[in-house]
Design a protein around this motif. Sequence first.
Motif, PDB file in Angstrom:
ATOM      1  N   CYS A  61       0.675  -1.179  -0.148  1.00 20.71           N
ATOM      2  CA  CYS A  61      -0.064  -0.190   0.016  1.00 20.71           C
ATOM      3  C   CYS A  61       0.906   1.314  -0.032  1.00 20.71           C
ATOM      4  O   CYS A  61       0.769   2.130  -0.797  1.00 20.71           O
ATOM      5  CB  CYS A  61      -0.967  -0.085   1.132  1.00 20.71           C
ATOM      6  SG  CYS A  61      -2.448  -1.087   1.174  1.00 20.71           S
ATOM      7  N   VAL A  62       1.886   1.269   0.772  1.00 20.87           N
ATOM      8  CA  VAL A  62       2.645   2.493   1.126  1.00 20.87           C
ATOM      9  C   VAL A  62       3.502   2.521  -0.387  1.00 20.87           C
ATOM     10  O   VAL A  62       3.397   3.663  -0.936  1.00 20.87           O
ATOM     11  CB  VAL A  62       3.851   2.397   2.165  1.00 20.87           C
ATOM     12  CG1 VAL A  62       4.890   3.204   2.119  1.00 20.87           C
ATOM     13  CG2 VAL A  62       2.945   2.526   3.383  1.00 20.87           C
ATOM     14  N   ALA A  63       4.088   1.545  -1.106  1.00 24.29           N
ATOM     15  CA  ALA A  63       4.927   1.490  -2.324  1.00 24.29           C
ATOM     16  C   ALA A  63       3.861   1.934  -3.342  1.00 24.29           C
ATOM     17  O   ALA A  63       4.158   2.908  -4.148  1.00 24.29           O
ATOM     18  CB  ALA A  63       5.322   0.316  -2.584  1.00 24.29           C
ATOM     19  N   PHE A  64       2.682   1.406  -3.449  1.00 22.62           N
ATOM     20  CA  PHE A  64       1.534   1.903  -4.335  1.00 22.62           C
ATOM     21  C   PHE A  64       1.326   3.368  -4.245  1.00 22.62           C
ATOM     22  O   PHE A  64       1.221   4.183  -5.284  1.00 22.62           O
ATOM     23  CB  PHE A  64       0.467   1.091  -4.287  1.00 22.62           C
ATOM     24  CG  PHE A  64      -0.632   1.424  -5.343  1.00 22.62           C
ATOM     25  CD1 PHE A  64      -0.395   1.144  -6.683  1.00 22.62           C
ATOM     26  CD2 PHE A  64      -1.681   1.940  -5.107  1.00 22.62           C
ATOM     27  CE1 PHE A  64      -1.047   1.293  -7.801  1.00 22.62           C
ATOM     28  CE2 PHE A  64      -2.855   1.992  -6.084  1.00 22.62           C
ATOM     29  CZ  PHE A  64      -2.523   1.953  -7.542  1.00 22.62           C
ATOM     30  N   ALA A  65       1.080   4.075  -2.995  1.00 26.31           N
ATOM     31  CA  ALA A  65       0.849   5.131  -2.988  1.00 26.31           C
ATOM     32  C   ALA A  65       1.923   6.272  -3.264  1.00 26.31           C
ATOM     33  O   ALA A  65       1.750   7.268  -3.992  1.00 26.31           O
ATOM     34  CB  ALA A  65       0.586   5.589  -1.249  1.00 26.31           C
ATOM     35  N   ARG A  66       3.188   5.790  -2.807  1.00 29.47           N
ATOM     36  CA  ARG A  66       4.526   6.676  -3.338  1.00 29.47           C
ATOM     37  C   ARG A  66       4.435   6.625  -4.938  1.00 29.47           C
ATOM     38  O   ARG A  66       4.955   7.668  -5.445  1.00 29.47           O
ATOM     39  CB  ARG A  66       5.819   5.979  -2.853  1.00 29.47           C
ATOM     40  CG  ARG A  66       5.815   6.190  -1.166  1.00 29.47           C
ATOM     41  CD  ARG A  66       7.107   5.756  -0.605  1.00 29.47           C
ATOM     42  NE  ARG A  66       7.287   5.905   0.669  1.00 29.47           N
ATOM     43  CZ  ARG A  66       8.382   5.519   1.510  1.00 29.47           C
ATOM     44  NH1 ARG A  66       9.383   4.716   0.769  1.00 29.47           N
ATOM     45  NH2 ARG A  66       8.349   5.897   2.567  1.00 29.47           N
ATOM     46  N   GLU A  67       4.291   5.478  -5.358  1.00 29.12           N
ATOM     47  CA  GLU A  67       4.490   5.401  -6.935  1.00 29.12           C
ATOM     48  C   GLU A  67       3.364   6.479  -7.532  1.00 29.12           C
ATOM     49  O   GLU A  67       3.645   7.008  -8.424  1.00 29.12           O
ATOM     50  CB  GLU A  67       4.153   3.828  -7.419  1.00 29.12           C
ATOM     51  CG  GLU A  67       3.998   3.806  -8.874  1.00 29.12           C
ATOM     52  CD  GLU A  67       5.570   3.835  -9.460  1.00 29.12           C
ATOM     53  OE1 GLU A  67       5.668   4.175 -10.577  1.00 29.12           O
ATOM     54  OE2 GLU A  67       6.416   3.692  -8.839  1.00 29.12           O
ATOM     55  N   LEU A  68       2.176   6.257  -6.992  1.00 31.77           N
ATOM     56  CA  LEU A  68       1.067   7.333  -7.645  1.00 31.77           C
ATOM     57  C   LEU A  68       1.262   8.845  -7.220  1.00 31.77           C
ATOM     58  O   LEU A  68       1.102   9.540  -8.060  1.00 31.77           O
ATOM     59  CB  LEU A  68      -0.354   6.940  -7.077  1.00 31.77           C
ATOM     60  CG  LEU A  68      -0.837   5.693  -7.834  1.00 31.77           C
ATOM     61  CD1 LEU A  68      -2.282   5.317  -7.186  1.00 31.77           C
ATOM     62  CD2 LEU A  68      -0.896   5.778  -9.263  1.00 31.77           C
ATOM     63  N   ALA A  69       2.048   8.917  -6.223  1.00 28.44           N
ATOM     64  CA  ALA A  69       2.351  10.518  -5.803  1.00 28.44           C
ATOM     65  C   ALA A  69       3.468  10.854  -6.463  1.00 28.44           C
ATOM     66  O   ALA A  69       3.451  12.004  -7.288  1.00 28.44           O
ATOM     67  CB  ALA A  69       2.857  10.434  -4.549  1.00 28.44           C
ATOM     68  N   VAL A  70       4.485  10.159  -7.070  1.00 25.35           N
ATOM     69  CA  VAL A  70       5.466  10.376  -7.863  1.00 25.35           C
ATOM     70  C   VAL A  70       5.179  10.445  -9.385  1.00 25.35           C
ATOM     71  O   VAL A  70       5.561  11.564  -9.886  1.00 25.35           O
ATOM     72  CB  VAL A  70       6.952   9.669  -7.488  1.00 25.35           C
ATOM     73  CG1 VAL A  70       7.917  10.037  -8.494  1.00 25.35           C
ATOM     74  CG2 VAL A  70       7.307   9.714  -6.182  1.00 25.35           C
ATOM     75  N   ASN A  71       4.422   9.422  -9.615  1.00 23.68           N
ATOM     76  CA  ASN A  71       4.216   9.256 -11.155  1.00 23.68           C
ATOM     77  C   ASN A  71       2.859   9.080 -11.300  1.00 23.68           C
ATOM     78  O   ASN A  71       2.338   7.630 -11.474  1.00 23.68           O
ATOM     79  CB  ASN A  71       5.272   8.298 -11.654  1.00 23.68           C
ATOM     80  CG  ASN A  71       5.068   8.193 -13.317  1.00 23.68           C
ATOM     81  OD1 ASN A  71       4.463   8.887 -13.956  1.00 23.68           O
ATOM     82  ND2 ASN A  71       5.536   7.083 -13.832  1.00 23.68           N
ATOM     83  N   PRO A  72       1.828   9.937 -11.537  1.00 26.72           N
ATOM     84  CA  PRO A  72       0.491   9.625 -11.493  1.00 26.72           C
ATOM     85  C   PRO A  72      -0.050   9.275 -13.012  1.00 26.72           C
ATOM     86  O   PRO A  72      -0.817   9.857 -13.518  1.00 26.72           O
ATOM     87  CB  PRO A  72      -0.349  11.097 -11.107  1.00 26.72           C
ATOM     88  CG  PRO A  72       0.683  11.811 -11.247  1.00 26.72           C
ATOM     89  CD  PRO A  72       2.009  11.317 -11.113  1.00 26.72           C
ATOM     90  N   CYS A  73       0.657   8.046 -13.305  1.00 26.43           N
ATOM     91  CA  CYS A  73       0.225   7.463 -14.565  1.00 26.43           C
ATOM     92  C   CYS A  73      -0.380   6.101 -14.399  1.00 26.43           C
ATOM     93  O   CYS A  73      -0.048   5.312 -14.047  1.00 26.43           O
ATOM     94  CB  CYS A  73       1.894   7.316 -15.354  1.00 26.43           C
ATOM     95  SG  CYS A  73       1.523   6.524 -16.925  1.00 26.43           S
TER      96      CYS A  73
END
Length: 108
Positions: A61-73
């Motif tokens: 969940c944390v990794a997914f949230a960080r991924e979307l925060a950095v790269n909302p693609c």
Amino acid sequence: MKEWNDEQWRELFDRHTPQPRHDKWFTRRVMNRLPRKRWSLETKVSLVILVLVMVICMALCVAFARELAVNPCWSCPGTWVMYGALTVACILFAAQVNSFCRSIYDAS
């Protein structure tokens, strides 16, 4: 041949039916003093797996949230791989919670 009325039938069945025993030993007070059942090995293993799956699910969940925060693609393959991994982890978590709750219920 003589016909019997309801009272005679009731009396006959009362005489030949075993009386229920009312044990004085197993009252609520005695049952509360008995030792609790211990968790079986299966329950302990289930708890450990539950905690591990929960930690993995939270990390994803944390990794997914960080991924979307950095790269909302939403069209990037990395986002969908992470989303799929998170979904699988959450399904495994739900299945393990079910298994753990069943083992706790069986131990009581």
